[in-house]
Design an enzyme around this catalytic site. Structure first.
Site, short mmCIF file in Angstrom:
data_model
loop_
_atom_site.label_atom_id
_atom_site.label_comp_id
_atom_site.label_asym_id
_atom_site.label_seq_id
_atom_site.Cartn_x
_atom_site.Cartn_y
_atom_site.Cartn_z
N GLY A 9 49.72 32.66 7.35
CA GLY A 9 48.28 32.54 7.19
C GLY A 9 47.96 31.90 5.86
O GLY A 9 48.77 31.19 5.27
N CYS A 10 46.78 32.18 5.37
CA CYS A 10 46.31 31.61 4.11
C CYS A 10 47.27 31.97 2.98
O CYS A 10 47.58 33.13 2.75
CB CYS A 10 44.91 32.16 3.81
SG CYS A 10 44.30 31.67 2.18
N PHE A 11 47.73 30.96 2.27
CA PHE A 11 48.70 31.23 1.20
C PHE A 11 48.11 32.03 0.06
O PHE A 11 48.82 32.71 -0.66
CB PHE A 11 49.42 29.98 0.72
CG PHE A 11 48.63 28.77 0.33
CD1 PHE A 11 47.29 28.79 0.01
CD2 PHE A 11 49.28 27.54 0.28
CE1 PHE A 11 46.60 27.64 -0.36
CE2 PHE A 11 48.61 26.37 -0.09
CZ PHE A 11 47.26 26.43 -0.41
N CYS A 13 46.38 34.68 0.39
CA CYS A 13 46.57 36.09 0.77
C CYS A 13 47.98 36.55 0.51
O CYS A 13 48.20 37.63 -0.06
CB CYS A 13 46.24 36.28 2.26
SG CYS A 13 44.54 35.90 2.70
N TYR A 150 35.75 35.56 0.55
CA TYR A 150 37.00 35.53 1.31
C TYR A 150 38.00 36.51 0.72
O TYR A 150 38.66 37.27 1.43
CB TYR A 150 37.58 34.11 1.33
CG TYR A 150 38.84 33.98 2.16
CD1 TYR A 150 38.76 33.74 3.53
CD2 TYR A 150 40.10 34.13 1.60
CE1 TYR A 150 39.90 33.63 4.31
CE2 TYR A 150 41.25 34.03 2.37
CZ TYR A 150 41.13 33.78 3.73
OH TYR A 150 42.27 33.68 4.49
#
Length: 163
Positions: A9-11, A13, A150
């Site tokens: 997923g989003c790096f 995170c 976010y």
């Protein structure tokens, strides 16, 4: 020191979580698995690269098994090309290893945990070919922007999974 590269997923995170883990010496966000010399914009348009985090760790303080255990707790390894609201091939679940011993350890780990999930684990395992660091504004994003929406709603709950 050893290293492993994880995509889940989003790096931002993944990096935010591992920055809190004892034994992680350094973390860096970047790209791998697709076209050469990627940029954030090219990755977002589907150049085949994955958003990843390169972890350098002291294996006397934390093992690869412990890193994998955390990794599988903070993302959904059964989701294809998606993590939460982040959708696209750049968000797929993947592990990039450098040493053959790590490949076998990763495969055995997944085999042992696969029955804990209601769907098949789709995490891809690759030998690392080339890694590209992401742009500087992506590095340590959560630490620099802890109050950004976010970060508050997506990253903060992941941190709770490791405590």
């Amino acid at each position: 020191m050893k290293s492993i590269i994880l995509g889940g997923g989003c790096f931002w995170c993944i990096q935010a979580v591992f920055e809190q883990v004892k034994g992680i010496i350094q973390s860096e966000v970047g790209y791998t698995g697709g076209a050469e010399n990627p940029t954030y914009e090219s990755v977002c348009t589907g150049d085949g690269n994955i958003e990843v985090v390169k972890l350098t760790y002291n294996d006397a303080e934390i093992s690869l098994i412990e890193i994998l255990d955390i990794f599988f707790k903070i993302h959904d390894p059964t989701s294809i090309d998606k993590q939460g609201a982040d959708i696209g091939i750049q968000y797929r679940s993947a592990i990039f290893y450098e040493k053959e011993d790590d490949k076998n350890l990763i495969k055995n780990f997944i085999e042992k945990i696969k029955n804990k999930y209601p769907l098949p684990i789709v995490t891809q395992i690759y030998k690392l070919k080339k890694y590209y660091p992401a742009e500087s504004y992506h590095q340590n994003y959560f630490a620099k922007n802890p109050n950004q929406a976010y970060c508050k709603f997506v990253i903060a709950p992941k941190l709770e999974n490791i405590k």
